[in-house]
Design a protein around this motif. Sequence first.
Motif, PDB file in Angstrom:
ATOM      1  N   GLY A   1       0.795  -1.227   0.000  1.00 20.03           N
ATOM      2  CA  GLY A   1       0.000   0.000   0.000  1.00 20.03           C
ATOM      3  C   GLY A   1       0.826   1.273   0.000  1.00 20.03           C
ATOM      4  N   TYR A   2       2.153   1.169   0.145  1.00 14.09           N
ATOM      5  CA  TYR A   2       3.005   2.349   0.245  1.00 14.09           C
ATOM      6  C   TYR A   2       4.162   2.241  -0.734  1.00 14.09           C
ATOM      7  CZ  TYR A   2       0.400   3.102   4.497  1.00 14.09           C
ATOM      8  OH  TYR A   2      -0.615   3.295   5.391  1.00 14.09           O
ATOM      9  N   GLN A   3       4.643   3.361  -1.207  1.00 18.06           N
ATOM     10  CA  GLN A   3       5.749   3.355  -2.154  1.00 18.06           C
ATOM     11  C   GLN A   3       7.108   3.369  -1.477  1.00 18.06           C
ATOM     12  OE1 GLN A   3       5.368   6.276  -5.201  1.00 18.06           O
ATOM     13  NE2 GLN A   3       3.348   5.581  -5.821  1.00 18.06           N
ATOM     14  N   LEU A   4       7.164   3.671  -0.188  1.00 18.40           N
ATOM     15  CA  LEU A   4       8.428   3.690   0.529  1.00 18.40           C
ATOM     16  C   LEU A   4       8.623   2.375   1.279  1.00 18.40           C
ATOM     17  CD1 LEU A   4       8.384   7.284   2.041  1.00 18.40           C
ATOM     18  CD2 LEU A   4       9.679   6.478   0.069  1.00 18.40           C
ATOM     19  N   ALA A   5       9.831   1.875   1.250  1.00 18.13           N
ATOM     20  CA  ALA A   5      10.167   0.655   1.980  1.00 18.13           C
ATOM     21  C   ALA A   5      10.965   1.030   3.224  1.00 18.13           C
ATOM     22  CB  ALA A   5      10.974  -0.284   1.094  1.00 18.13           C
ATOM     23  N   ASP A   6      10.806   0.249   4.278  1.00 14.31           N
ATOM     24  CA  ASP A   6      11.572   0.456   5.511  1.00 14.31           C
ATOM     25  C   ASP A   6      12.789  -0.459   5.496  1.00 14.31           C
ATOM     26  OD1 ASP A   6       9.945   2.292   7.288  1.00 14.31           O
ATOM     27  OD2 ASP A   6       8.441   0.827   6.670  1.00 14.31           O
ATOM     28  N   THR A   7      13.966   0.070   5.762  1.00 17.65           N
ATOM     29  CA  THR A   7      15.205  -0.698   5.739  1.00 17.65           C
ATOM     30  C   THR A   7      15.830  -0.710   7.126  1.00 17.65           C
ATOM     31  OG1 THR A   7      15.605  -0.080   3.446  1.00 17.65           O
ATOM     32  CG2 THR A   7      17.490  -0.900   4.686  1.00 17.65           C
ATOM     33  N   MET A   8      16.244  -1.898   7.560  1.00 15.40           N
ATOM     34  CA  MET A   8      16.968  -2.055   8.822  1.00 15.40           C
ATOM     35  C   MET A   8      18.321  -2.678   8.507  1.00 15.40           C
ATOM     36  SD  MET A   8      13.400  -2.884   9.793  1.00 15.40           S
ATOM     37  CE  MET A   8      13.575  -4.323   8.899  1.00 15.40           C
ATOM     38  N   GLU A   9      19.384  -1.946   8.770  1.00 13.43           N
ATOM     39  CA  GLU A   9      20.718  -2.451   8.503  1.00 13.43           C
ATOM     40  C   GLU A   9      21.281  -3.126   9.738  1.00 13.43           C
ATOM     41  OE1 GLU A   9      23.195   0.609   6.920  1.00 13.43           O
ATOM     42  OE2 GLU A   9      21.900   0.918   5.183  1.00 13.43           O
TER      43      GLU A   9
END
Length: 133
Positions: free
Chosen positions: A41-49
């Motif tokens: 539903g969203y164009q931004l992805a969440d990244t966890m390094e």
Amino acid sequence: ILKSHYDITYTTPLVRSVSPTTIVSYYEDTTHGAFVVIDNGYQLADTMELPPHHYVYDFEVLGNTVYFCGKMIDGSNVYMPTESALVGKFDISPFLNNGGNASTTIYYITFPVENRNHNMLKKMVLMHLVQHY
């Protein structure tokens, strides 16, 4: 979306389904691994390094928790780096229905694998136990 071309990763990117609209993926950069939570539903992805020299070989999702395993390389002695097994987890609930503005804590431990010529865990298997009364 994975931010990394296959030819510059150390392992094949891993992708797991959380729901019909959400996936969690893992890829490796040159010095560490990273997880990405993608909600359709969203164009931004969440990244966890992950911290430097922490790499994942496998992960599974149970509910809203991601469990992973792999290895950590301690390069403090460049002539004789050592490896430790790595297991950990994190909650993806803050990322669901958020659109790229959440954070979570990644919990992990490292330890030696006794009586083995390697110090890595390559396969994550989860078992959901149901208690009947």
